[in-house]
Design a protein around this motif. Sequence first.
Motif, PDB file in Angstrom:
ATOM      1  N   GLY A  64       1.119  -1.695  -0.840  1.00 43.72           N
ATOM      2  CA  GLY A  64      -0.375  -0.673  -0.928  1.00 43.72           C
ATOM      3  C   GLY A  64      -1.242  -2.330  -1.689  1.00 43.72           C
ATOM      4  N   GLU A  65      -1.633  -1.994  -2.375  1.00 43.70           N
ATOM      5  CA  GLU A  65      -2.995  -2.376  -2.913  1.00 43.70           C
ATOM      6  C   GLU A  65      -3.029  -3.890  -4.225  1.00 43.70           C
ATOM      7  N   ARG A  95      -4.899  -9.658   1.727  1.00 38.57           N
ATOM      8  CA  ARG A  95      -5.873  -8.323   0.929  1.00 38.57           C
ATOM      9  C   ARG A  95      -5.574  -8.916   0.121  1.00 38.57           C
TER      10      ARG A  95
END
Length: 237
Positions: free
Chosen positions: A38-39, A62
């Motif tokens: 995810g984040e 990211r």
Amino acid sequence: MTQVQSEYDRAAEAYNAENESNLQNAYYERPATLALAGEVAGRRVLDAGCGAGPLFAALRERGAVVSGIDVSPGMLELARRRLGAGADLRVADLADPLQFADDTFDDVIASLVLHYLKDWGPTLTEFRRVLKPGGRLIVSVNHPTAEYSIARLSGHRPDYFETYASPAEWQVGDHTINVTFWNRPLHAMTDAFTAAGFRISVLSEPQPAPEAREMFPDDFFLLSTAPSFLFFVLEAA
């Protein structure tokens, strides 16, 4: 893990070229792992078994602050070419103590590496040690039912409830890679996680990336109906 080191050193270039674009890694395992992560912006992440660095690169893109370790110097040389001289990359055997301080990482990602180890206990204990309280261990491993089915097709009937060695061989370019996987039942995996101080928050059997359907029609069908890998997200208790 000297066998693993020598095999991946010998076939590093060919393995990396295939890993970049094949169904199992590029359109199945890696997207699934990144989705579970995810984040990650601003999080400190250890890529344990980073190979030539494709997952490291994706996490860094990211916004994660990533360190990578691998048993193969040959694979790490390819990772340095990809990631640049400033990338934190270290030769390390996951069967040995890790060269990081306690509570260093927000996440540890062990992508398709634990099944090379007979005993997960010391490695998981080290992962727990270097994780901050509440940190995550994200794991992908060979699916126990997939390996059991392959073993039966090869002419012998292993005991699913045993942890057993399974020689594996596959062709990568002009190289044949020969390694040993240690297959274990699901309860042995979950027991090992619990004993090392982890709580299971996610157990996942994801589908391949949708765009792979037209690229690999036959293999996509097989993989979408019989998973090769099993994924966990574990919380450091």
